[in-house]
Write an enzyme that holds these catalytic residues in place. Structure first.
Site, PDB file in Angstrom:
ATOM      1  N   ASP A 127       0.850  -1.187   0.000  1.00 33.04           N
ATOM      2  CA  ASP A 127       0.000   0.000   0.000  1.00 33.04           C
ATOM      3  C   ASP A 127       0.885   1.236   0.000  1.00 33.04           C
ATOM      4  O   ASP A 127       1.793   1.362   0.819  1.00 33.04           O
ATOM      5  CB  ASP A 127      -0.907  -0.018   1.234  1.00 33.04           C
ATOM      6  N   TYR A 182       1.158   5.684  -0.420  1.00 31.10           N
ATOM      7  CA  TYR A 182       0.733   6.825   0.416  1.00 31.10           C
ATOM      8  C   TYR A 182       0.961   8.055  -0.440  1.00 31.10           C
ATOM      9  O   TYR A 182       1.676   8.959  -0.063  1.00 31.10           O
ATOM     10  CB  TYR A 182       1.640   6.793   1.658  1.00 31.10           C
ATOM     11  N   HIS A 229      -3.630  13.990   1.207  1.00 32.19           N
ATOM     12  CA  HIS A 229      -3.863  13.069   2.326  1.00 32.19           C
ATOM     13  C   HIS A 229      -2.683  13.102   3.294  1.00 32.19           C
ATOM     14  O   HIS A 229      -2.866  13.205   4.515  1.00 32.19           O
ATOM     15  CB  HIS A 229      -4.087  11.648   1.802  1.00 32.19           C
ATOM     16  N   GLU A 233     -10.567   3.946   3.839  1.00 26.20           N
ATOM     17  CA  GLU A 233      -9.693   4.776   3.010  1.00 26.20           C
ATOM     18  C   GLU A 233     -10.029   4.487   1.555  1.00 26.20           C
ATOM     19  O   GLU A 233      -9.969   3.342   1.115  1.00 26.20           O
ATOM     20  CB  GLU A 233      -8.210   4.494   3.293  1.00 26.20           C
ATOM     21  N   GLU A 254      -9.244   4.165  -2.030  1.00 26.72           N
ATOM     22  CA  GLU A 254      -8.035   3.953  -2.825  1.00 26.72           C
ATOM     23  C   GLU A 254      -8.393   3.245  -4.127  1.00 26.72           C
ATOM     24  O   GLU A 254      -9.473   2.680  -4.277  1.00 26.72           O
ATOM     25  CB  GLU A 254      -7.016   3.073  -2.064  1.00 26.72           C
ATOM     26  N   ASP A 264      -9.191   0.492   2.051  1.00 24.35           N
ATOM     27  CA  ASP A 264      -8.173   0.120   3.046  1.00 24.35           C
ATOM     28  C   ASP A 264      -8.741   0.436   4.439  1.00 24.35           C
ATOM     29  O   ASP A 264      -8.425   1.456   5.050  1.00 24.35           O
ATOM     30  CB  ASP A 264      -6.906   0.936   2.765  1.00 24.35           C
ATOM     31  N   ARG A 307      -8.325   3.526  13.457  1.00 20.40           N
ATOM     32  CA  ARG A 307      -7.460   4.681  13.747  1.00 20.40           C
ATOM     33  C   ARG A 307      -6.877   4.663  15.148  1.00 20.40           C
ATOM     34  O   ARG A 307      -5.757   5.117  15.366  1.00 20.40           O
ATOM     35  CB  ARG A 307      -8.237   5.982  13.544  1.00 20.40           C
ATOM     36  N   GLN A 309      -4.235   2.120  15.242  1.00 21.78           N
ATOM     37  CA  GLN A 309      -3.121   2.608  14.426  1.00 21.78           C
ATOM     38  C   GLN A 309      -2.273   3.617  15.180  1.00 21.78           C
ATOM     39  O   GLN A 309      -1.035   3.542  15.171  1.00 21.78           O
ATOM     40  CB  GLN A 309      -3.682   3.244  13.143  1.00 21.78           C
ATOM     41  N   TYR A 350       1.707   2.360  15.597  1.00 20.85           N
ATOM     42  CA  TYR A 350       2.405   2.530  14.311  1.00 20.85           C
ATOM     43  C   TYR A 350       3.844   3.019  14.399  1.00 20.85           C
ATOM     44  O   TYR A 350       4.597   2.899  13.410  1.00 20.85           O
ATOM     45  CB  TYR A 350       1.594   3.395  13.350  1.00 20.85           C
ATOM     46  N   LYS A 358      -4.664  -2.298  10.215  1.00 22.08           N
ATOM     47  CA  LYS A 358      -4.998  -2.414   8.794  1.00 22.08           C
ATOM     48  C   LYS A 358      -5.187  -3.868   8.370  1.00 22.08           C
ATOM     49  O   LYS A 358      -5.898  -4.138   7.410  1.00 22.08           O
ATOM     50  CB  LYS A 358      -3.857  -1.836   7.941  1.00 22.08           C
ATOM     51  N   THR A 404      -9.000  -5.730   3.900  1.00 24.34           N
ATOM     52  CA  THR A 404      -8.914  -4.780   2.792  1.00 24.34           C
ATOM     53  C   THR A 404      -9.898  -5.285   1.741  1.00 24.34           C
ATOM     54  O   THR A 404      -9.856  -6.463   1.392  1.00 24.34           O
ATOM     55  CB  THR A 404      -7.489  -4.760   2.192  1.00 24.34           C
ATOM     56  N   GLU A 406     -10.156  12.377   7.795  1.00 28.97           N
ATOM     57  CA  GLU A 406      -9.993  13.715   7.226  1.00 28.97           C
ATOM     58  C   GLU A 406     -11.337  14.444   7.120  1.00 28.97           C
ATOM     59  O   GLU A 406     -11.424  15.631   7.406  1.00 28.97           O
ATOM     60  CB  GLU A 406      -9.351  13.609   5.836  1.00 28.97           C
TER      61      GLU A 406
END
Lengths: 441, 441
Positions: free
Chosen positions: A150, A152, A157, A223, A225, A257, A261, A264, A268, A277, A281, A388
Site C-alpha cells: 500500500d 501513500y 492526504h 480509506e 483507494e 483500506d 485509527r 493505528q 504505528y 490495517k 482490505t 480527514e
C-alpha cells in the site's frame, strides 16, 4: 490464431488491435449499455464469478448488466485461449499467459460483442450458455494475491494526516516529496466487495490513560483507494525500469483500506501500521485493464523537487477517474455520498510506485496488489477518509434524518465507486462495498 | 494407519508417540550422528531438496549428514502418507494434512531410523534409494510463503536501536512493553540459504546533504533472527487464542533479515521499513519442529507491566537456542564468529506474537513465516546486527588479518547457526548463509 471463420471484418479488426480499436467510442454492443453503465463494450473488465446453475467460480467479462462467460466462448471455439484457463477461480492463470494474450482476448471479446457481429449475437443457444445476469451471479475475489503493498501517494492526504498527528507547519515529512512512500500490507485478508467484516478488536490507548486497554475499535474508518495488479512479474535483483513499468500492470480495481485509527495511533511507531490495517482490505470484483483506461490518461501533478532519475517519467501517467464514497448508516435505508474526488490528483503515479518498489531488487509476482494510498483532493468534500472528513472526529458528518457520524458504526455500509467519463459512455469500476458487523463478543 | 508389518515393537512405539518417545536422548540411529551433529534422530527436521540423479525438488528429513527421501519411504509402504505429498517442491501440502500427521510422520521416521529397527537398516536396496548425502544435494526454499511478518521482540535490540536513533533516556517507545510490535514484510523475496544477493540500490540521504541521492547501499547489515512457520491456519475474523497458539506452529527456521540501514533511516517514517528490507530475507532450509524443541523449553523473561489478558501465557514459552553469527570477509578465507547469543532472552514469545497478529481478526495461511526480530542479548558480543555490534559504524569490528568491518562489504559472506544443547547431542538448525555481490551496475 483465433479459431473461428476468417470473415473479412474479423481480419481487419484483429489487425487494428494495437491501435485501440477496442476503445472506439462509436462501438456498440448488442447487449444494451445505457450511458451511465460502467460496463460498455469499450470497457470489458475481467472478473471471477459463479451462479446458482454453475457454482464453480470462473472467469468472465462484464458487459452492461451481464457477464459473458469466457470459458463458454472458448469452448465454442471463439477465443484463442484454452477454456481451462477460464475455468479457474482466479485470473492468475489467464494473466500468466502474458500481455499480448490479455490484449488479444479483450479485442476478441470486443469483436464478439459488437452489434454488427452476428456470430454470437444470433446464436441463441450459445448466448443462453455464455451470458449470466450480474444480479444473478456471485462475484469472487478475482485474484490470488501473493503480495499486497500500500502506497501513500496523495499529497493532500499526507498533508492532512501530518497536520493532525504531527506538525501542521511541517505536515509533509522530509522524505515524502522524494519517495513514493509505501509499506507492505497483509495479503491474506484482502476480500472481495460485499464481504461483511467484524469490527476489529485490539489495543488502544485513550488520551488520558497511562496504559492501553483491549477492546473493540472506536475509530473505524475507510480509506478510498485504487489498486493496480501486477500482470508481468520481475525477478529478484532485476528492477523494473520506469519506462517499462506500465507493461507490468494488468489493470486496476477500487480498494477500501479499512483502518482502525485508534489501534493505528498506538501501534504505528516505529514500524508502521499492522493490526490497524491487517484485519481486512476490500477490493472491487472487476479488474479494469489499462488498455480500457488509455483514453483517460492525463498529466499527473507537476513534481517539485524533480524526482531522482529512476523515478522520472515521460508522457501522461495520471488517469482521470471520478471517485465517490457513500455511507449507508445503520439507522437509515439510503446511502449518502460523503466524498467526491478524482484519481488524477495523485502526486506519485503507478509507474513511479512500481519503479520504486523494485529498484532495490525486490521481485513482484502475478496478482500482486498495489494500493494507491488514500485519494484525497484539496477541498474538504474530496477527502478520502472519515479521519480527514471529520478531522479526527472533531467535526462529525451531518447525514440525513439527523444522523451524525465521526467514524463507522456497527451496521454501517461503506460503498465506493469510480468511473472515467467518456463522451456518452463511462469506463466504470463498478463498486466496492462492505458492511461492518459488531465486534466478536 | 501405517502400512507396514505390525511387529510388537512398532505397536508399542506408536502408542508412545504422544509422550515424545521421539525425543528420548537414548535413541540412536543406524546413521552415525556425532555429538556435534545438528541432525541426530531426536531432531528430524523437514526440508525440500533435489540431487543430480533426481533433479525434482522433493521432501526429505535430515539425519546426520544424510537426507532421507520421504517419497521413497512412502513408496515402500513405510509411511501412512501418500508419496505424492512428498514429491512436491514445498512442505505446504504435507503441512496441510494437519498436526497429527506431522507428528505421526516424524514418529514413523524416527522409528525407521532407529539402530534396533532392521526394516530400513538392513534393506540395502531401499537404503540406496532413500538416502542422499547432504553434500550431494541442493536445498530449496522449503515452503510456499504466502505471508511474511517480522516482529521486533528483543528488548535489548529495541533498546539499542532506540538509543542510537531516538533518545537513549527513553529508548523503548511507550507501546513496546505492551505490544509485540511487528510489521508486514515482503514474502516474495524470501530466499533459501546459499542464495547470493546483490547489494541493493536505493535512496539514501547523507548526513550533511539537503536532498537524497540514488546509489548502492553503504550500510548493508544482517539481522540475526529465527522464524516460525504457520502449520494450522485461522480464518478471517477468528483470532487464535494464546492457549492454542502453539498448535498452529509447524516449526522454526533461522532467518537473516538483511537490512539496508541507510535506505531504512531515510524511508521508515511514518510507515516503516520498505525497500530497506524487501530486497531479500534468507532462511535456513530445514524446518525444526516444535516437537523436537520441546525438551528445550524455558521460561521467557518476566514481563513488567503484565501484558493485557489476550497476551498472558502459561508455562514455559521460551526456547534455549544458542545462536551464532559468522562473517567471512571478502579478503580472507576464514569465517569468524562475531555474535553469540541465545533465543531465550526474547521478551515476547512466539505464542504472544501469533495471538497478537490475529487478535484483530487477521487470518493466517499455511506456510506463513513470522520472524522473531533481531535477537540481541545484553552484552556487546551478543548483539544480533552490525548496527549494534559496531554502534552504527562508530566502533568497527576488528577481524583477523587486520580486516575491519563497520557494515557488510561486497564479497562478504554472513552465516548464522543455532542449536539446542542436549546431554551429548544437539537439536540443530543447520545454517543460513548468504554472500553479498556487488550492486547492479
Amino acid at each position: 490464431m483465433l479459431a473461428r471463420p476468417a470473415k473479412a471484418f474479423q481480419r481487419s479488426t484483429l489487425m487494428k488491435t494495437d491501435t485501440m480499436q477496442t476503445n472506439d467510442p462509436a462501438l456498440k454492443s448488442f447487449i444494451p449499455t445505457p450511458a451511465e453503465s460502467h460496463f460498455p463494450i469499450q470497457n470489458l473488465p475481467f472478473g471471477v464469478f459463479s451462479d446458482a446453475a454453475n457454482p464453480a467460480a470462473r472467469v468472465g467479462v462484464a458487459i452492461g448488466d451481464q457477464i459473458v462467460d469466457l470459458a463458454a466462448l472458448a469452448e465454442a471455439g471463439l477465443l484463442s485461449v484454452n477454456a481451462e484457463v477460464f475455468r479457474k477461480a482466479s485470473l492468475n492463470p489467464f494473466i500468466a499467459l502474458g500481455r499480448p494474450t490479455w490484449r488479444s482476448t479483450r479485442a476478441a471479446v470486443s469483436e464478439l460483442l459488437r452489434d454488427d457481429n452476428l456470430q454470437l449475437r444470433d446464436n441463441q443457444a450459445l448466448r443462453a450458455k455464455a451470458f449470466i445476469a450480474q444480479d444473478q451471479a456471485t462475484m469472487h475475489l478475482p485474484l490470488d494475491i501473493p503480495g499486497y503493498t500500500d502506497f501513500y501517494s496523495s499529497k493532500e492526504h499526507a498533508t492532512n494526516v501530518g497536520s493532525m498527528f504531527r506538525d501542521p507547519a511541517n505536515a509533509l515529512l522530509p522524505n515524502w516529496l522524494h519517495i513514493p512512500i509505501g509499506y507492505n500490507g497483509r495479503a491474506s485478508s484482502v476480500v472481495v466487495s460485499g464481504t461483511p467484516l467484524q469490527r476489529p478488536m485490539g489495543q488502544l490507548k485513550l488520551p488520558a490513560a497511562d496504559a492501553p486497554i483491549f477492546g473493540a475499535c472506536r475509530k473505524l474508518d475507510f480509506e478510498l483507494e485504487t489498486g493496480f495488479i501486477i500482470g508481468q512479474p520481475n525477478a529478484l535483483g532485476e528492477p523494473i525500469d520506469i519506462a517499462n513499468a506500465e507493461q507490468h500492470i494488468f489493470g486496476m480495481v477500487l480498494l477500501n483500506d479499512w483502518s482502525a485509527r485508534d489501534l493505528q495511533q498506538w501501534e504505528y511507531v516505529p514500524l508502521g501500521p499492522f493490526n490497524s490495517k491487517s484485519f481486512a482490505t476490500s477490493i472491487s470484483p472487476w479488474v479494469v485493464t489499462l488498455d480500457a483506461l488509455e483514453p483517460f490518461r492525463v498529466a499527473s501533478p507537476a513534481q517539485q523537487p524533480e524526482p531522482l532519475p529512476y523515478l522520472r517519467q515521460n508522457g501522461k501517467n495520471g488517469y482521470d477517474i471520478t471517485l465517490e464514497v457513500s455511507l449507508k448508516p445503520a439507522e437509515t435505508a439510503a446511502a449518502q455520498t460523503i466524498c467526491r474526488t478524482n484519481f488524477k490528483a495523485m502526486y506519485w503515479t503507478m509507474v513511479q510506485q512500481l519503479a520504486h518498489h523494485t529498484v532495490s531488487g525486490c521481485n513482484t509476482r502475478i496478482g500482486d496488489l498495489m494500493g494507491s494510498g488514500t485519494i484525497s483532493g484539496s477541498t474538504p468534500e474530496s477527502f478520502g477518509s472519515l479521519l480527514e472528513l471529520t478531522w479526527n472526529g472533531k467535526n462529525p458528518l451531518a447525514l440525513a434524518d439527523g444522523v451524525q457520524r465521526s467514524f463507522i458504526q456497527d451496521g454501517d455500509e461503506v460503498g465506493m465507486t469510480g468511473w472515467c467519463q467518456g463522451d456518452g459512455y463511462r469506463i466504470g469500476f463498478g463498486a466496492v462495498s462492505g458492511k461492518i458487523l459488531p465486534a466478536r463478543g
